[in-house]
Scaffold this active site. Structure first.
Site, PDB file in Angstrom:
ATOM      1  N   ASP A   1       0.872  -1.180   0.000  1.00  0.00           N
ATOM      2  CA  ASP A   1       0.000   0.000   0.000  1.00  0.00           C
ATOM      3  C   ASP A   1       0.905   1.225   0.000  1.00  0.00           C
ATOM      4  OD1 ASP A   1      -2.184   1.771   0.367  1.00  0.00           O
ATOM      5  OD2 ASP A   1      -3.252   0.243   1.532  1.00  0.00           O
TER       6      ASP A   1
ATOM      7  N   GLU B   1      -5.948   4.136  -6.338  1.00  0.00           N
ATOM      8  CA  GLU B   1      -7.215   4.547  -5.721  1.00  0.00           C
ATOM      9  C   GLU B   1      -7.557   5.939  -6.251  1.00  0.00           C
ATOM     10  OE1 GLU B   1      -9.266   5.189  -1.360  1.00  0.00           O
ATOM     11  OE2 GLU B   1      -7.279   5.969  -1.776  1.00  0.00           O
TER      12      GLU B   1
ATOM     13  N   ASP C   1      -2.539   4.752  -2.851  1.00  0.00           N
ATOM     14  CA  ASP C   1      -3.532   5.497  -2.074  1.00  0.00           C
ATOM     15  C   ASP C   1      -3.811   6.871  -2.702  1.00  0.00           C
ATOM     16  OD1 ASP C   1      -4.868   5.501   0.691  1.00  0.00           O
ATOM     17  OD2 ASP C   1      -3.738   7.372   0.779  1.00  0.00           O
TER      18      ASP C   1
ATOM     19  N   HIS D   1     -11.455  -1.185   3.457  1.00  0.00           N
ATOM     20  CA  HIS D   1     -11.405  -0.691   4.843  1.00  0.00           C
ATOM     21  C   HIS D   1     -12.054   0.683   5.009  1.00  0.00           C
ATOM     22  CE1 HIS D   1      -8.255   1.253   2.681  1.00  0.00           C
ATOM     23  NE2 HIS D   1      -8.056   2.079   3.675  1.00  0.00           N
ATOM     24  N   ASP D   2     -12.505   1.287   3.921  1.00  0.00           N
ATOM     25  CA  ASP D   2     -13.111   2.627   3.992  1.00  0.00           C
ATOM     26  C   ASP D   2     -14.618   2.594   3.791  1.00  0.00           C
ATOM     27  OD1 ASP D   2     -10.651   3.890   4.309  1.00  0.00           O
ATOM     28  OD2 ASP D   2     -10.338   4.090   2.150  1.00  0.00           O
TER      29      ASP D   2
END
Ligand code: GLC
Length: 598
Positions: free
Chosen positions: A109, A275, A217, A351-352
């Site tokens: 990540d 992302e 990210d 996870h969001d």
């Protein structure tokens, strides 16, 4: 009118791969990290056989690097070292070894839109206006209102739940710095070539250590519009406004991505997924993922997970939506990538976001497993690279509504609750809908420990140790151990259904991964049906029919679909009452997969 399109893209390992996202804090705690009750890297190593058996090819770990953990590791203070609560660099080496031994790979990540305010780069940058790394971050002088009161350079609001400005005042050097997420996550200044080189160096470090690629990210936020214009006012009752128009997909994004590709990625065999919140424009998307563009392999597009946001707002809002929107969104991106030679990522959880079965289906005891299987059937039969989020394969669900907002742990939830308390002191309890927003949308729902068994703490950490985040109360019945027990073909667990779905996706990859896509049947209503057709002459074709409702519905088999047999479904393998032509009765949350003429 829909037509069948055949992908003309080349096969590649990263297209066929199933990526499994691990949120390390909540995966499995072996006690080898420095803080009891936190998941650790050894926990991941312990579960590699479970993941292999499930059908996973690539493990993506949310950030495990040194971090003050203001935003659960998405605030990194050292990209080349591991937070002791998760373990050590040696543990990561062992993890990579364990993955390789099983023919699997490791995805890092990469959080490089911003760092932690405790990163050495920022500590230097904020030390003085003439510091060597001053220009590595985004500093601006203040503005003043008519009364001479100091104010931030523009009206952008902070992203993570706050009512505050995206700019933070630095008393020491008398300037503001930009920190889009929280003040502890200052944005890097990508206009500075030294910053770009430093990022390239981080990528090389992990690739040389054995990583096979990156989830990047909020990578579309790295280039901001010069001059930092004020955002349009969408909510006149608050001083700061969402400024994504000026910080998402900015003027130099493609140049920076191509630079990463030319200087680093092209020298390795990698998988990359960016992302990319706030972007819906097809041309802009294809510029990133088009096969000839040399930017990224694929991106996470947010349309599906933003389905219940008020348009133009950030996540913590509620907006009504209809199942037909699922059909519209998926059809749009399936066709876009096939038409324009791009590549999709398929995901519905991370996870969001809240748990998908709670969000898109019905998570009551009667329907939870059916809904989770419906979403599995959909995802395993769509074109693109598939991402599964930990616990999704078990049909894990949201925290129960009784959990008080004060027990939520995520910085976004905490900031939002604080903001709403300040804004609506006269309506305690509901706070103008803030409580239901958290009950339905908080990121905390995805961050409860994975439910491995019915033992203490759901088998996540040792008995007597307090998990960092509460275990969901349903773990006695919803857990991996229970779902390993095979009952019958009619009664597969969610876990078994996922395992079958992933295997079948691989067995028929020409169709499911690479094949054409065609929406079939009537638009509107709760049924989403589509046909997948493998490339080349004489190939296979499948039809997926999904009832996104808790009611019985009738679905007319379209005349153009010459159905040959029903293969599987959320109610079990055999579906005796399903006609091959005419009208098919679908039960609540029933999804079926059929084989048909190509
Ligand atoms: C991404 C992450 C999220 C984080 C944010 C800031 O959206 O997925 O968890 O809060 O970036 O890094």
């Amino acid at each position: 009118m829909t037509t069948t399109i055949h992908s003309n893209t080349q096969p590649a390992w990263w297209k066929e791969a199933v990526v499994y996202q691990i949120y390390p804090a909540s995966f499995l705690s072996t006690g080898s990290g420095s803080i009891p009750g936190w998941g650790d890297i050894r926990g991941v190593i312990n579960k590699l056989d479970y993941l292999k058996h499930l059908g996973v090819d690539i493990v993506w770990l949310s950030p495990i690097f040194n971090s003050p953990q203001v935003d659960m590791g998405y605030d990194i203070s050292d990209y080349k070292d591991i937070d002791p609560r998760y373990g050590s660099l040696e543990d990561v080496d062992d993890l990579i070894k364990g993955l390789k031994a099983r023919g699997m790979r490791f995805m890092v990540d990469l959080v490089v839109n911003h760092t932690s305010d405790q990163h050495a780069w920022f500590l230097n940058s904020r030390s003085s206006k003439s510091a060597a790394k001053r220009d590595w971050y985004i500093w601006q002088p203040p503005k003043y209102d008519t009364e001479g009161k100091r104010k931030p350079p523009n009206n952008w609001s902070m992203i993570l739940g706050e009512a505050n400005s995206a700019w933070t005042w630095d008393e020491e050097t008398q300037e503001y710095y930009l920190a889009l997420f929280t003040p502890e996550q200052p944005d890097l200044n990508w206009r500075n070539p030294e910053v770009r080189e430093a990022v390239h160096d981080v990528l090389r470090f992990w690739l040389d250590r054995g990583a096979s690629g990156f989830r990047m990210d909020v990578i579309n936020l790295i280039s901001k519009v010069e001059g930092y214009p004020d955002a349009e006012v969408v909510d006149p009752s608050v001083p700061y406004q969402p400024g994504q128009k000026y910080f998402a997909n900015g003027p130099h994004l493609h140049e920076y991505l191509q630079d990463i590709n030319a200087k680093v990625l092209s020298h390795y065999d990698t998988i990359t997924v960016g992302e990319m919140p706030f972007v819906h424009d097809e041309t802009e998307i294809i510029k990133v993922v088009g096969a000839t563009r040399k930017e990224l392999n694929m991106i996470f597009i947010f349309d599906l997970v933003d389905i219940d946001n008020i348009p133009g707002s950030f996540r913590l809002t509620l907006h009504p939506w209809q199942p037909t929107e699922i059909r519209r969104i998926i059809t749009k991106y399936q066709r876009l990538m096939l038409d324009k030679d791009g590549w999709n990522s398929i995901f519905i959880e991370n996870h969001d976001n809240p748990r998908s079965v709670s969000r898109y289906c019905d998570d009551s005891d009667a329907f939870r497993a059916l809904g989770a299987k419906l979403l599995c059937l959909m995802q395993t039969t769509l074109a693109g690279t598939l991402y599964v989020y930990q616990g999704e394969e078990l049909g894990m669900r949201n925290l129960r509504p009784e959990v008080a907002p004060e027990q939520y742990k995520d910085i976004e939830s905490i900031n939002y609750w604080r903001k709403m308390n300040a804004l609506h002191p006269d309506s305690p309890g509901d706070l103008k809908g803030a409580r239901p927003v958290l009950q339905r949308k908080a990121r905390d729902h995805a961050r409860t420990p994975v439910q491995w068994s019915a033992e203490a703490n759901a088998g996540f950490c040792a008995e007597g140790t307090e998990p960092w985040m509460m275990v969901n109360t349903d773990y006695h019945t919803v857990n991996a151990e229970a779902q390993r027990v095979y009952e019958s073909e009619e009664d597969l667990s969610v876990l078994q259904f996922w395992q079958r779905g992933l295997a079948s996706r691989k067995d028929h990859r020409d169709c499911f991964v690479y094949g054409g896509f065609e929406g079939v049947g009537e638009e509107g209503g709760s049924v989403f049906a589509y046909k997948r057709i493998s490339r080349g002459a004489g190939g296979e074709a499948f039809v997926t029919v999904l009832n996104f409702s808790g009611g019985e519905v009738e679905w007319m088999v379209p005349e153009r679909v010459r159905m040959e047999k029903w293969v599987t479904g959320t109610y079990g393998k055999k579906a005796p009452d399903l006609a091959l032509e005419g009208t098919v009765k679908l039960r609540p949350w029933e999804g079926v997969l059929g084989m048909c003429a190509a």
